[in-house]
Design a protein around this motif. Structure first.
Motif, PDB file in Angstrom:
ATOM      1  N   ASN A  24       0.802  -1.270  -0.139  1.00 52.06           N
ATOM      2  CA  ASN A  24      -0.044  -0.050  -0.018  1.00 52.06           C
ATOM      3  C   ASN A  24       0.840   1.348  -0.047  1.00 52.06           C
ATOM      4  OD1 ASN A  24      -2.686  -1.140  -0.082  1.00 52.06           O
ATOM      5  ND2 ASN A  24      -2.405  -1.641   2.226  1.00 52.06           N
ATOM      6  N   HIS A  25       2.331   1.013   0.100  1.00 52.57           N
ATOM      7  CA  HIS A  25       2.899   2.160   0.178  1.00 52.57           C
ATOM      8  C   HIS A  25       3.740   2.211  -1.500  1.00 52.57           C
ATOM      9  CE1 HIS A  25       6.613   4.634   0.679  1.00 52.57           C
ATOM     10  NE2 HIS A  25       6.155   5.020   1.859  1.00 52.57           N
ATOM     11  N   PRO A  26       3.508   3.405  -2.072  1.00 54.54           N
ATOM     12  CA  PRO A  26       4.110   3.451  -3.565  1.00 54.54           C
ATOM     13  C   PRO A  26       5.605   2.919  -3.668  1.00 54.54           C
ATOM     14  CG  PRO A  26       2.899   5.318  -3.069  1.00 54.54           C
ATOM     15  CD  PRO A  26       3.006   4.582  -1.676  1.00 54.54           C
ATOM     16  N   LEU A  27       6.567   3.363  -2.972  1.00 54.58           N
ATOM     17  CA  LEU A  27       7.746   3.019  -3.102  1.00 54.58           C
ATOM     18  C   LEU A  27       7.984   1.384  -2.479  1.00 54.58           C
ATOM     19  CD1 LEU A  27      10.734   3.670  -3.697  1.00 54.58           C
ATOM     20  CD2 LEU A  27      10.848   4.592  -1.461  1.00 54.58           C
ATOM     21  N   GLU A  28       7.600   1.216  -1.410  1.00 54.54           N
ATOM     22  CA  GLU A  28       7.537   0.010  -0.973  1.00 54.54           C
ATOM     23  C   GLU A  28       6.992  -1.160  -1.952  1.00 54.54           C
ATOM     24  OE1 GLU A  28       7.429  -1.458   3.067  1.00 54.54           O
ATOM     25  OE2 GLU A  28       7.984   0.750   3.730  1.00 54.54           O
ATOM     26  N   GLU A  29       5.953  -0.820  -2.472  1.00 54.85           N
ATOM     27  CA  GLU A  29       5.412  -1.657  -3.350  1.00 54.85           C
ATOM     28  C   GLU A  29       6.359  -2.184  -4.721  1.00 54.85           C
ATOM     29  OE1 GLU A  29       1.276  -2.261  -5.992  1.00 54.85           O
ATOM     30  OE2 GLU A  29       1.842  -0.319  -5.409  1.00 54.85           O
ATOM     31  N   GLN A  30       6.977  -0.914  -5.018  1.00 49.23           N
ATOM     32  CA  GLN A  30       7.748  -1.124  -6.073  1.00 49.23           C
ATOM     33  C   GLN A  30       9.170  -1.849  -5.791  1.00 49.23           C
ATOM     34  OE1 GLN A  30       9.024   2.689  -7.811  1.00 49.23           O
ATOM     35  NE2 GLN A  30       9.270   1.963  -9.937  1.00 49.23           N
ATOM     36  N   MET A  31       9.570  -1.915  -4.650  1.00 50.07           N
ATOM     37  CA  MET A  31      10.710  -2.635  -4.089  1.00 50.07           C
ATOM     38  C   MET A  31      10.175  -3.898  -3.740  1.00 50.07           C
ATOM     39  SD  MET A  31      11.989   0.004  -0.893  1.00 50.07           S
ATOM     40  CE  MET A  31      13.619   1.200  -1.586  1.00 50.07           C
ATOM     41  N   ALA A  32       9.146  -4.087  -3.639  1.00 49.87           N
ATOM     42  CA  ALA A  32       8.400  -5.740  -3.414  1.00 49.87           C
ATOM     43  C   ALA A  32       8.419  -6.325  -4.891  1.00 49.87           C
ATOM     44  CB  ALA A  32       7.216  -5.674  -2.787  1.00 49.87           C
ATOM     45  N   SER A  33       8.153  -5.490  -5.766  1.00 47.05           N
ATOM     46  CA  SER A  33       7.989  -5.982  -7.018  1.00 47.05           C
ATOM     47  C   SER A  33       9.495  -6.225  -7.582  1.00 47.05           C
ATOM     48  CB  SER A  33       7.427  -4.914  -7.889  1.00 47.05           C
ATOM     49  OG  SER A  33       7.279  -5.381  -9.127  1.00 47.05           O
ATOM     50  N   TYR A  34      10.692  -5.384  -7.179  1.00 43.96           N
ATOM     51  CA  TYR A  34      11.855  -5.712  -7.642  1.00 43.96           C
ATOM     52  C   TYR A  34      12.198  -7.126  -6.765  1.00 43.96           C
ATOM     53  CZ  TYR A  34      16.944  -4.819  -8.271  1.00 43.96           C
ATOM     54  OH  TYR A  34      18.241  -4.943  -8.519  1.00 43.96           O
ATOM     55  N   VAL A  35      11.994  -7.156  -5.556  1.00 40.45           N
ATOM     56  CA  VAL A  35      12.258  -8.374  -4.873  1.00 40.45           C
ATOM     57  C   VAL A  35      11.683  -9.615  -5.672  1.00 40.45           C
ATOM     58  CG1 VAL A  35      11.963  -9.807  -2.715  1.00 40.45           C
ATOM     59  CG2 VAL A  35      12.634  -7.280  -2.714  1.00 40.45           C
ATOM     60  N   GLN A  36      10.510  -9.511  -6.145  1.00 36.11           N
ATOM     61  CA  GLN A  36       9.888 -10.472  -6.828  1.00 36.11           C
ATOM     62  C   GLN A  36      10.664 -10.743  -8.184  1.00 36.11           C
ATOM     63  OE1 GLN A  36       6.654 -12.439  -6.151  1.00 36.11           O
ATOM     64  NE2 GLN A  36       8.230 -13.584  -7.555  1.00 36.11           N
ATOM     65  N   HIS A  37      11.173  -9.874  -8.885  1.00 33.44           N
ATOM     66  CA  HIS A  37      11.978 -10.120 -10.131  1.00 33.44           C
ATOM     67  C   HIS A  37      13.151 -10.827  -9.693  1.00 33.44           C
ATOM     68  CE1 HIS A  37      14.199  -9.011 -13.819  1.00 33.44           C
ATOM     69  NE2 HIS A  37      14.987  -8.523 -12.938  1.00 33.44           N
ATOM     70  N   LEU A  38      13.971 -10.346  -8.620  1.00 35.19           N
ATOM     71  CA  LEU A  38      14.986 -10.933  -8.304  1.00 35.19           C
ATOM     72  C   LEU A  38      14.912 -12.298  -8.077  1.00 35.19           C
ATOM     73  CD1 LEU A  38      16.733  -8.237  -6.272  1.00 35.19           C
ATOM     74  CD2 LEU A  38      17.343  -8.653  -8.296  1.00 35.19           C
ATOM     75  N   VAL A  39      13.781 -12.627  -7.300  1.00 35.82           N
ATOM     76  CA  VAL A  39      13.548 -14.148  -6.901  1.00 35.82           C
ATOM     77  C   VAL A  39      13.342 -14.877  -8.400  1.00 35.82           C
ATOM     78  CG1 VAL A  39      11.805 -15.661  -5.733  1.00 35.82           C
ATOM     79  CG2 VAL A  39      12.634 -13.698  -4.595  1.00 35.82           C
TER      80      VAL A  39
END
Length: 245
Positions: free
Chosen positions: A159-174
């Protein structure tokens, strides 16, 4: 400023390819200025362009017209159909800047190099914390369960714009098998959604973690990645906001 600190800053600046003053200025900016602010005029994630260079308009228009011709007659997916693509081309050719937002729709705002590195640093920190906890268990001196719980990765807030993008980046790395060890966590925790802002907490932990690691490097410890129970405790303490300690 201590010579050691200055040398460390100069080394980091050289790695980033910037001057010492530029690097320090960026660190200060990060400390006092919000790292991300949602643009006021957006129709998606990326800010709508106010203008597009003529040659870029020409190339984009041509691409829309090519796509219009290769789409199946019954196309109804994310690329739309022939009429939709031709309208996009028409907007660019006529220079209707108020409609340029369509070219940015669906594109996420860039995750800066600095924030990308921050994600990697956070993941690396938790990798070392997990390794250290396992080592203590193997030695028969397990860490207190409550402390170990505070040292566990919790994901980022969708629900936090930057954190959501960071979470998406984590998923990409995984997905890229760079951090495959996190896949079970993502699978079991709503894709890594913490449901609560975590970046500020991680930043506090990361500050202490870096301080601990720099101290160990200066002492030339042979097992630099195995943190002691006391060092782990000092990092775990940062999970609690200073105002609540």
């Amino acid at each position: 400023m201590d010579d050691y600190v200055r040398d460390a800053l100069e080394s980091r600046a050289q790695e980033e390819g910037v001057t010492l003053s530029e690097y320090v200025r960026e660190l200060l900016r990060e400390a006092v200025v919000p790292v991300w602010k949602r643009p006021a005029d957006t129709h998606g994630d990326e800010e709508a362009p106010e203008s597009i260079d003529f040659m870029d308009r020409k190339v984009l228009s041509l691409l829309h017209r090519i796509l219009a011709r290769v789409l199946p007659e019954d196309a109804n997916g994310e690329d739309g159909d022939l009429e939709y693509q031709l309208r996009r081309a028409h907007v660019l050719e006529q220079g209707y800047t108020g409609e340029y937002w369509m070219e940015a729709a669906g594109f996420a705002t860039e995750l800066s190099k600095q924030d990308s590195k921050r994600v990697s640093d956070i993941l690396q920190m938790f990798r070392i914390l997990s390794f250290s906890i396992l080592q203590l268990n193997d030695e028969g001196t397990p860490l207190d369960d409550a402390v170990a719980e505070r040292l566990a990765y919790r994901g980022f807030d969708f629900n936090h714009p930057l954190e959501e993008q960071m979470a998406s980046y984590v998923q990409h790395l995984v997905d890229d098998d760079k951090w495959s060890e996190l896949k079970p966590f993502l699978d079991d925790h709503d894709g890594g959604n913490s449901h609560f802002p975590m970046l500020e907490t991680y930043s506090r932990m990361l500050t202490v973690y870096r301080r601990v690691m720099e101290t160990r490097e200066r002492r030339h410890l042979s097992d630099a990645y195995k943190l002691s129970a006391e060092e782990l405790q000092s990092i775990a303490d940062e999970r609690i906001h200073p105002s609540n300690r």
